[in-house]
Design a protein around this motif. Structure first.
Motif, PDB file in Angstrom:
ATOM      1  N   ILE A   9       0.791  -1.126  -0.062  1.00 57.73           N
ATOM      2  CA  ILE A   9      -0.141  -0.186   0.071  1.00 57.73           C
ATOM      3  C   ILE A   9       0.892   1.282  -0.076  1.00 57.73           C
ATOM      4  CG2 ILE A   9      -1.907  -0.890   1.196  1.00 57.73           C
ATOM      5  CD1 ILE A   9      -1.008  -0.105   3.958  1.00 57.73           C
ATOM      6  N   SER A  10      -0.008   2.576  -0.409  1.00 57.29           N
ATOM      7  CA  SER A  10       0.678   3.815  -0.590  1.00 57.29           C
ATOM      8  C   SER A  10       0.500   4.361   0.876  1.00 57.29           C
ATOM      9  CB  SER A  10       0.550   4.595  -1.567  1.00 57.29           C
ATOM     10  OG  SER A  10       1.208   5.580  -1.460  1.00 57.29           O
ATOM     11  N   GLY A  11       1.556   4.367   1.987  1.00 59.26           N
ATOM     12  CA  GLY A  11       1.056   4.922   3.251  1.00 59.26           C
ATOM     13  C   GLY A  11       0.389   4.037   3.985  1.00 59.26           C
ATOM     14  N   TRP A  12       0.305   4.260   5.309  1.00 65.50           N
ATOM     15  CA  TRP A  12      -0.492   3.529   6.277  1.00 65.50           C
ATOM     16  C   TRP A  12      -0.990   4.248   7.431  1.00 65.50           C
ATOM     17  CZ3 TRP A  12       4.972   4.312   6.450  1.00 65.50           C
ATOM     18  CH2 TRP A  12       5.294   4.907   7.772  1.00 65.50           C
ATOM     19  N   ARG A  13      -0.866   5.482   7.562  1.00 66.11           N
ATOM     20  CA  ARG A  13      -1.801   6.497   8.370  1.00 66.11           C
ATOM     21  C   ARG A  13      -3.054   7.149   7.913  1.00 66.11           C
ATOM     22  NH1 ARG A  13       1.936   9.263  12.644  1.00 66.11           N
ATOM     23  NH2 ARG A  13       2.394   7.191  13.012  1.00 66.11           N
TER      24      ARG A  13
END
Length: 290
Positions: free
Chosen positions: A8-12
């Motif tokens: 995924i692109s980013g996690w927050r």
């Protein structure tokens, strides 16, 4: 043997809490959780501002052995400097702690703005400055600008090859000269599915493939159903075997990709708005493992 790293692109993301992330999971543990569901994640905060060495070290330590990050390079270089006079920006980026990821440092993503047209001379000057390995990156980092001491770190535990990938968003890059240029420098052309908004090009230009899936029908929002995931899985399998899909969408159809017996692939879902990304990534990874 080729590896498929799907993530995924980013996690927050706040909407992911209670959907992908458990209700009772503290925010500080989200990376640890996500990295145990997925094989790779793009760090995208680095696009907006230089991150701290302490952050890169913490992200490295929060993730399991064998996990890999991709790092999105600063928009200061791609969108503000527009690849011109980039030396200090490059030095500051590599001085900011990227190398603290050590063996978890995967490809570096250079995303160009939609308004940036292809200029062979500008791109050539930029590509020549990209470090090929961590020692070259450390040498470049030493030419940094005025950064606070606690915002700098470029020590390397050993020499490692660096992989670079470029995502383009202007039709002028649909040019055989551009493809030949990336191949000369060993930079991967990002296969970007953007629901038809920007060019979708699948020319093989390096020893690995980098895909960004931004949404099947609606940019950043729509998910990928079983049929779409099957189609992408078939394409990944072709690239991993060192070939390319028979119906590959090419800017340089008259030329052949560099010969390889196999290629690693990196795939990042960026359709995060409705919490599709992590579930689509896990579904594609499961399909590839069958």
């Amino acid at each position: 043997m080729a590896k498929a790293r799907i993530g995924i692109s980013g996690w927050r993301y706040a909407p992911w809490r209670g959907v992908f992330y458990p209700d009772d999971l503290a925010q500080k543990h989200e990376l640890a959780y996500a990295s145990r569901q997925l094989a790779s994640i793009e760090i995208n905060g680095s696009f907006y501002s230089l991150q701290r060495p302490s952050s890169y070290a913490r992200w490295r330590d929060d993730t399991p052995r064998g996990f890999v990050f991709a790092v999105k390079a600063p928009r200061y270089i791609t969108h503000i400097r527009r690849l011109r006079n980039a030396e200090e920006g490059l030095a500051n980026f590599f001085a900011s702690g990227v190398l603290c990821l050590r063996d978890k440092l995967g490809p570096i993503l250079w995303q160009l703005p939609p308004s940036l047209r292809y200029r062979e001379d500008v791109l050539e000057d930029f590509l020549r400055q990209l470090p090929a390995d961590t020692e070259q990156a450390a040498a470049l980092a030493r030419r940094h600008g005025d950064l606070p001491k606690d915002r700098m770190a470029w020590d390397t535990d050993r020499r490692r090859r660096l992989r670079h990938a470029m995502e383009v968003r202007h039709e002028s890059f649909r040019d055989p000269a551009f493809i030949a240029q990336l191949r000369r420098h060993g930079v991967a052309l990002v296969v970007a599915d953007t629901a038809g908004r920007w060019p979708l090009l699948e020319d093989v230009t390096a020893g690995f493939m980098y895909l960004r899936l931004h949404g099947d029908e609606e940019l950043y929002a729509s998910g990928y159903g079983p049929a779409a995931l099957r189609a992408w899985a078939r394409r990944l399998q072709a690239w991993m075997k060192g070939s390319q899909p028979r119906d590959a969408r090419l800017a340089a159809p008259e030329t052949s990709p560099p010969a390889r017996k196999s290629r690693d692939v990196y795939v990042y879902f960026d359709n995060d708005q409705k919490v599709h990304a992590p579930f689509d990534a896990m579904a594609l990874a499961e399909r590839m493992n069958r």
